[in-house]
Scaffold this active site. Sequence first.
Site, short mmCIF file in Angstrom:
data_model
loop_
_atom_site.label_atom_id
_atom_site.label_comp_id
_atom_site.label_asym_id
_atom_site.label_seq_id
_atom_site.Cartn_x
_atom_site.Cartn_y
_atom_site.Cartn_z
N HIS A 164 0.74 -1.30 -0.17
CA HIS A 164 0.08 -0.07 -0.07
C HIS A 164 0.97 1.28 -0.07
O HIS A 164 0.28 2.28 -0.21
CB HIS A 164 -0.87 -0.01 1.22
N ASP A 229 -11.06 -7.89 2.23
CA ASP A 229 -10.92 -9.06 1.93
C ASP A 229 -9.60 -9.89 2.05
O ASP A 229 -8.86 -9.61 2.89
CB ASP A 229 -11.97 -9.70 0.83
N SER A 305 4.32 1.40 8.58
CA SER A 305 3.93 0.52 7.75
C SER A 305 5.24 0.14 6.66
O SER A 305 5.88 1.17 6.27
CB SER A 305 2.89 1.27 6.73
#
Length: 372
Positions: A164, A229, A305
Site C-alpha cells: 500500500h 478481504d 507501515s
Amino acid sequence: MAGLSTLILLLCAAKDVMPSSPHWKPTWPSYRVPVILPQSTLNLDKPQFDAEARLDVVSPCGPACHKSSPLPTYEEVKNYLSYETLYANGSLTETEVGIYILSSSGDGSQGKSRTKRQIYGYDSRFSIFGKDFLLNYPFSTSVKLSTGCTGTLVAEKHVLTAAHCIHDGKSYVKGAQKLRVGFLKPKLKDGSKGANITNSAMPEKMKFQWIRVKRTHVPKGWIKGNANDIGMDYDYALLELKKPHKRKFMKIGVSPPARHLPGGRIHFSGYDNDRPGNLVYRFCDVKDETYDLLYQQCDAQPGASGSGVYVRMWKRQNHKWERKIIGIFSGHQWVDMNGTPQDFNVAVRITPLKYAQICYWIKGNYLDCREG
C-alpha cells in the site's frame, strides 16, 4: 496439478520438521518451500500515478473473519501470486506464475468507524538515537521510502515494504515512478564527506541519503483485492535499487507459528510519523494469527507501515543465533467482535508461498529458494 486442492498445496508446503522433543533454544524450523516460476509476461499501459499515498491500511475484517473465509482455489492462488513490475521509466508489466511442489531432501463483521489510535495504554516505543545504534545491525536495515513508509534491507539491492506504500489497490501512488529509498547517515558539523566519523568530533544529527528504485514488484493479490478481504494478505512489495546499498541486510524467513516464537514476541523498527526523523523500535506479544496475518498490539503510528517484522532464533545448521524477517507490518484494524470493538495492528506473514515468490524476485533462481 490443476486438480490439487489448495489445502494440500498450502498446508503441506508449510509443513515444518521441528523436533518433537522440547529444545531449550527457540529454533528456526525447516520448511518444504514450493517453487514459483514466471510463465508469461505481458506489457501493460503506463500507469497514471494518481493515487494518494496512504501510510496505513484500515480493515474491519479481523481474525475470526479471516479464519472463516473459504480457502482460495489453486487457480486463485496463482492469480494472487502473479505480479506487476513497475520500472523507473514508467513502463509496467504483468507476470503470470506457476506453482510447483517439488519433493526434496531438505527438511466479518464490519468494524465501526472510529478514531484510530495505535498506541495501547503506555507508549512502549523506543526512539533510537546516536550513530552507534542507528548505523549498527539490526537497526541499520530499516530505511525510509520517499512515499512516507518504512522498508527493510533484505539483499544487496533489495528492500521489502508494504504494497500500500506503492499502490492503493487500484492505482499506483503519486511518486511511485520516482520512488527513492532513504538511508540514515551521520550529518557532520563541517559538512565534509571525507571526515572520519569515528573520531571524537561526533556528528550531532543524522540525515537521509537517497537511492533511486530501479523496479518494484507488487503481487496481484493486493491489486485485485482490497483491505476488507484477501487484499490485506498480500500487502507486501519488493523494491530493487539502482545500485547496491553496501549495508548488512536481514534475510527473510518463513513465519513460524506464534507458539514457536521466542516468548511469542515480535520486533520491528520504523519511521513513525509522530516522531519525524527518528527511527522507532518496539516489540510486543502476538495476540492472534491466521495463515497469512499476525495480530498484535505493538504501539505504532502511520509511517511504520512496511517495517520488517523479525525474530531472533537458533539456526541449527549454522550453530548460531540468527534474525530473520517473518512478516511485513501493514497497519491498523478496528474489529467489532460480538458488539465489542477491539483494535489490532496487523502484520502480513511470510508464508512458504510468499517466501518462494519474494526469494525468486531477489535471486532470480528457484534453486536458491528451496529452504525457508
